[in-house]
Scaffold this motif. Structure first.
Motif, short mmCIF file in Angstrom:
data_model
loop_
_atom_site.label_atom_id
_atom_site.label_comp_id
_atom_site.label_asym_id
_atom_site.label_seq_id
_atom_site.Cartn_x
_atom_site.Cartn_y
_atom_site.Cartn_z
N LEU A 245 0.84 -1.20 0.00
CA LEU A 245 0.00 0.00 0.00
C LEU A 245 0.87 1.25 0.00
O LEU A 245 2.01 1.22 0.48
CB LEU A 245 -0.93 -0.03 1.21
CG LEU A 245 -1.82 -1.28 1.27
CD1 LEU A 245 -2.64 -1.29 2.56
CD2 LEU A 245 -2.73 -1.38 0.06
N PRO A 246 0.38 2.36 -0.52
CA PRO A 246 1.22 3.54 -0.78
C PRO A 246 2.02 4.06 0.41
O PRO A 246 3.13 4.54 0.25
CB PRO A 246 0.21 4.58 -1.27
CG PRO A 246 -0.89 3.78 -1.86
CD PRO A 246 -0.99 2.55 -1.02
N VAL B 132 2.59 -10.11 -0.96
CA VAL B 132 1.46 -9.18 -1.05
C VAL B 132 1.00 -8.73 0.33
O VAL B 132 0.60 -9.55 1.16
CB VAL B 132 0.27 -9.84 -1.81
CG1 VAL B 132 -0.83 -8.82 -2.05
CG2 VAL B 132 0.74 -10.45 -3.12
N GLN B 133 1.03 -7.43 0.55
CA GLN B 133 0.46 -6.85 1.77
C GLN B 133 -1.06 -6.85 1.61
O GLN B 133 -1.59 -6.36 0.62
CB GLN B 133 0.97 -5.43 1.98
CG GLN B 133 0.48 -4.77 3.25
CD GLN B 133 0.96 -3.33 3.38
OE1 GLN B 133 1.34 -2.70 2.40
NE2 GLN B 133 0.92 -2.79 4.58
N ARG C 170 -1.35 -6.93 6.75
CA ARG C 170 -1.03 -5.51 6.54
C ARG C 170 -0.40 -4.87 7.77
O ARG C 170 0.49 -4.02 7.66
CB ARG C 170 -2.31 -4.77 6.15
CG ARG C 170 -2.15 -3.27 5.95
CD ARG C 170 -3.39 -2.68 5.31
NE ARG C 170 -4.57 -2.80 6.15
CZ ARG C 170 -4.96 -1.87 7.03
NH1 ARG C 170 -4.23 -0.77 7.19
NH2 ARG C 170 -6.07 -2.02 7.72
N SER C 171 -0.83 -5.27 8.96
CA SER C 171 -0.35 -4.63 10.19
C SER C 171 1.13 -4.92 10.45
O SER C 171 1.80 -4.16 11.15
CB SER C 171 -1.18 -5.08 11.38
OG SER C 171 -0.96 -6.45 11.68
N LEU C 172 1.67 -6.02 9.89
CA LEU C 172 3.08 -6.32 10.12
C LEU C 172 4.00 -5.29 9.48
O LEU C 172 5.14 -5.13 9.90
CB LEU C 172 3.41 -7.72 9.58
CG LEU C 172 2.74 -8.90 10.27
CD1 LEU C 172 3.22 -10.21 9.66
CD2 LEU C 172 2.99 -8.89 11.76
N TYR C 173 3.50 -4.59 8.48
CA TYR C 173 4.30 -3.57 7.81
C TYR C 173 4.43 -2.31 8.67
O TYR C 173 5.27 -1.46 8.39
CB TYR C 173 3.68 -3.20 6.47
CG TYR C 173 3.85 -4.25 5.40
CD1 TYR C 173 4.61 -4.01 4.27
CD2 TYR C 173 3.24 -5.50 5.51
CE1 TYR C 173 4.77 -4.97 3.27
CE2 TYR C 173 3.38 -6.47 4.53
CZ TYR C 173 4.15 -6.20 3.41
OH TYR C 173 4.30 -7.16 2.43
N GLN D 110 4.58 -2.58 12.15
CA GLN D 110 5.14 -2.98 13.44
C GLN D 110 6.64 -3.14 13.31
O GLN D 110 7.25 -2.70 12.34
CB GLN D 110 4.49 -4.29 13.91
CG GLN D 110 2.99 -4.18 14.14
CD GLN D 110 2.38 -5.51 14.54
OE1 GLN D 110 3.07 -6.50 14.75
NE2 GLN D 110 1.05 -5.53 14.65
N ASP D 111 7.24 -3.77 14.30
CA ASP D 111 8.66 -4.06 14.27
C ASP D 111 8.97 -4.90 13.03
O ASP D 111 8.35 -5.94 12.81
CB ASP D 111 9.04 -4.82 15.54
CG ASP D 111 10.54 -4.89 15.75
OD1 ASP D 111 11.27 -4.98 14.76
OD2 ASP D 111 10.96 -4.84 16.92
N LEU D 112 9.94 -4.48 12.22
CA LEU D 112 10.25 -5.18 10.98
C LEU D 112 10.78 -6.58 11.20
O LEU D 112 10.83 -7.38 10.26
CB LEU D 112 11.24 -4.36 10.14
CG LEU D 112 10.69 -3.07 9.53
CD1 LEU D 112 11.75 -2.39 8.69
CD2 LEU D 112 9.45 -3.34 8.69
N GLN D 113 11.18 -6.90 12.43
CA GLN D 113 11.62 -8.26 12.72
C GLN D 113 10.48 -9.24 12.49
O GLN D 113 10.69 -10.36 12.01
CB GLN D 113 12.12 -8.34 14.16
CG GLN D 113 13.38 -7.49 14.40
CD GLN D 113 13.63 -7.26 15.87
OE1 GLN D 113 12.95 -7.82 16.72
NE2 GLN D 113 14.61 -6.43 16.18
N TRP D 114 9.28 -8.86 12.84
CA TRP D 114 8.10 -9.69 12.59
C TRP D 114 7.86 -9.84 11.09
O TRP D 114 7.59 -10.93 10.60
CB TRP D 114 6.86 -9.06 13.23
CG TRP D 114 6.73 -9.30 14.69
CD1 TRP D 114 7.51 -8.78 15.69
CD2 TRP D 114 5.77 -10.14 15.32
NE1 TRP D 114 7.08 -9.24 16.90
CE2 TRP D 114 6.01 -10.07 16.72
CE3 TRP D 114 4.72 -10.91 14.87
CZ2 TRP D 114 5.24 -10.76 17.64
CZ3 TRP D 114 3.94 -11.61 15.79
CH2 TRP D 114 4.22 -11.53 17.17
#
Length: 502
Positions: free
Chosen positions: A277-278, A313-314, A332-335, A337-341
């Motif tokens: 997403l943008p 795909v997000q 989508r929410s993982l994008y 949060q902490d990028l480790q997830w």
């Protein structure tokens, strides 16, 4: 699949990893021979599907032709198809646990379904019946038995209603997740026809590879990510017709959005796409990097991925990540949060391209076979990318100190689940995660310790090579162990799969 990963990767470890990490290449597999995919697609069934997608009504108007080939040594007097969307029709039978429903339906319950309007065989109307726990099985009576080696043409017309649901199948604010959406032939194996319902825990899917040609007509401003390679995108007034083709895949999924941005890079002859997403461009670039690096590592460690593209795909999706052939769907929410997830989940789903998409298995009765190996493959990614010390650190934090230590507490309270149980034996996602992912990953770590890293990678390469485009089982994995090491491993697996506390 739901990937519940413990937050345990401290920043210092990752910084250290980037500084000292190396990509280990001491066990490199050969590239797949030219024409491998074309050869694998021979003598397979074909699905030809034409879809008109109306986002305003969230409906798909479909016509489908299945050229089904009987590749078994028995004749059939009827065929069975899964109708997965019907699992979403009745609020009391949806494939979610009670505690998940609010997250799955943030706007309240919304039904989804698949209505069969017509079935014909070789141009003639035939008798059919829809039954099963949630009207999820289509049974078609064949006028003439289908003998081994013969092919039959089945024509269908049907309508699919997509629910306002942010699970695997449904839509949210940004994406339509069109997965497990069409009538797909059930698997026939040594147990007979597999007509299981859509269970709420695990990935309740089991399918054979087939060839697909799918045309999707959508409003002009929609972008699609799909299992198949794009043959063409044709403009038709206010619409576009996206034409896809996929050879030797075990499912066909697509995700539609008006908001997608897309970037890509190519490695080892494979183009990896990131759809995002943008407002998540930086994270979309990161997701691309994670998948791309995972592909490089797994190509060398397991064997060459036979397809020519992979899409990350997000999506509006609340369950972490989910794998489909040539496509992985990420919450989508993982994008945000902490990028480790985001890294862990993206890599896990990418590993499923080897252990599910190429080497399939019965994910209902033997869920550990792909999930445990995929979870341990995720650990191998960290080791190969960032170095052995980081690999051990991630394994200890996620598997040993996280899942397995918690599982021991469950065992002390009388918990009885074993690794080799079907998905319907698990009452919730937590125990499924601890047993199948956690204890399952430790099984593969024990195997590696027993044989050494070189032979361990040799086992995975043999298992991958001998079971490409097939549905494997535990015996096939044991055969790979025995072929590489020259010794029996039956007791090793029996002890760990069936023991409650080891």
């Amino acid at each position: 699949m739901d990937v519940k990963v413990l937050r345990g990767f401290i920043l210092a470890i990752l910084v250290f990893a980037i500084l000292v990490g190396v990509l280990c290449c001491d066990s490199v597999t050969q590239l797949h021979p030219p024409g491998e995919l074309a050869k694998a697609s021979e003598n397979l069934s074909w699905y030809y599907i034409d879809v008109v997608f109306d986002p305003n009504t969230a409906k798909l108007i479909c016509t489908q032709t299945v050229e089904y080939r009987n590749n078994h040594d028995v004749e059939f007097d009827r065929l069975y198809f899964h109708l997965y969307p019907n699992a979403f029709r009745d609020e009391n039978r949806v494939p979610f646990l009670a505690e998940e429903k609010q997250r799955a339906y943030p706007n309240g319950f919304s039904p989804g379904w698949l209505d069969i309007e017509e079935v014909m065989i070789n141009g003639n109307p035939v008798e059919f019946n829809v039954g099963g726990y949630s009207s999820n099985i289509l049974s078609i009576v064949l006028g003439t038995p289908l003998r081994p080696g013969q092919m039959i043409e089945i024509n269908m017309k049907y309508t699919v209603k997509i629910p306002n649901c942010i699970g695997r199948f449904g839509y949210g604010k940004h994406t339509f997740n069109v997965t497990n959406w069409y009538p797909i032939v059930c698997v026939y194996d040594h147990t007979g026809w597999n007509t299981d319902p859509y269970y709420p825990v695990g990935d309740p899917f089991y399918s054979d590879v087939a060839n697909y040609q799918v045309n999707v007509k959508v409003p002009y401003d929609y972008t699609l990510a799909a299992t198949g390679e794009i043959l063409d995108v044709k403009a038709e007034r206010a619409y576009k017709v996206w034409q896809f083709k996929a050879l030797a895949v075990r499912d066909f999924a697509w995700i539609a959005s008006q908001d997608f941005e897309v970037i890509s890079r190519t490695v080892d002859g494979l183009t990896v796409y990131s759809y995002f997403l943008p407002s998540y461009k930086e994270e979309g670039v990161k997701a691309l990097d994670y998948a791309l690096t995972a592909v490089q590592i797994f190509n060398r460690r397991f064997g060459k991925y036979p397809y020519e593209h992979l899409s990350v795909v997000q999506a509006d999706f609340f369950v972490g990540g989910m794998e489909y052939p040539c496509l992985v769907m990420i919450d989508r929410s993982l994008y945000s949060q902490d990028l480790q997830w985001l890294e862990y989940v993206t890599v896990h789903e990418t590993a499923h391209q080897w252990w599910y998409a190429v080497v399939g298995n019965d994910q209902i009765d033997e869920p550990w076979l792909d999930e445990a190996l995929t979870e341990y493959s995720t650990i191998l990614y960290y080791e190969n990318r960032y170095g052995e010390n980081v690999g051990k650190e991630v394994y200890n934090r996620v598997i040993v100190d996280g899942k397995c230590s918690q599982l021991q507490k469950y065992y002390a309270q009388g918990f009885t689940s074993r690794i080799d149980q079907p998905v319907y034996k698990f009452k919730d996602w937590v125990t499924y995660d601890l047993v199948v992912y956690g204890k399952g990953a430790s099984l593969f770590n024990d195997l590696r310790q027993a044989v050494g890293s070189q032979k361990f990678y040799g086992i995975l390469q043999n298992y991958y090579r001998e079971n490409k485009f097939k549905n494997a089982n535990a015996c096939d994995l044991i055969k790979a162990c025995e072929k590489v090491t020259g010794k029996s491993w039956k007791y090793f697996f029996q002890k760990r799969l069936r023991s409650l506390n080891w």
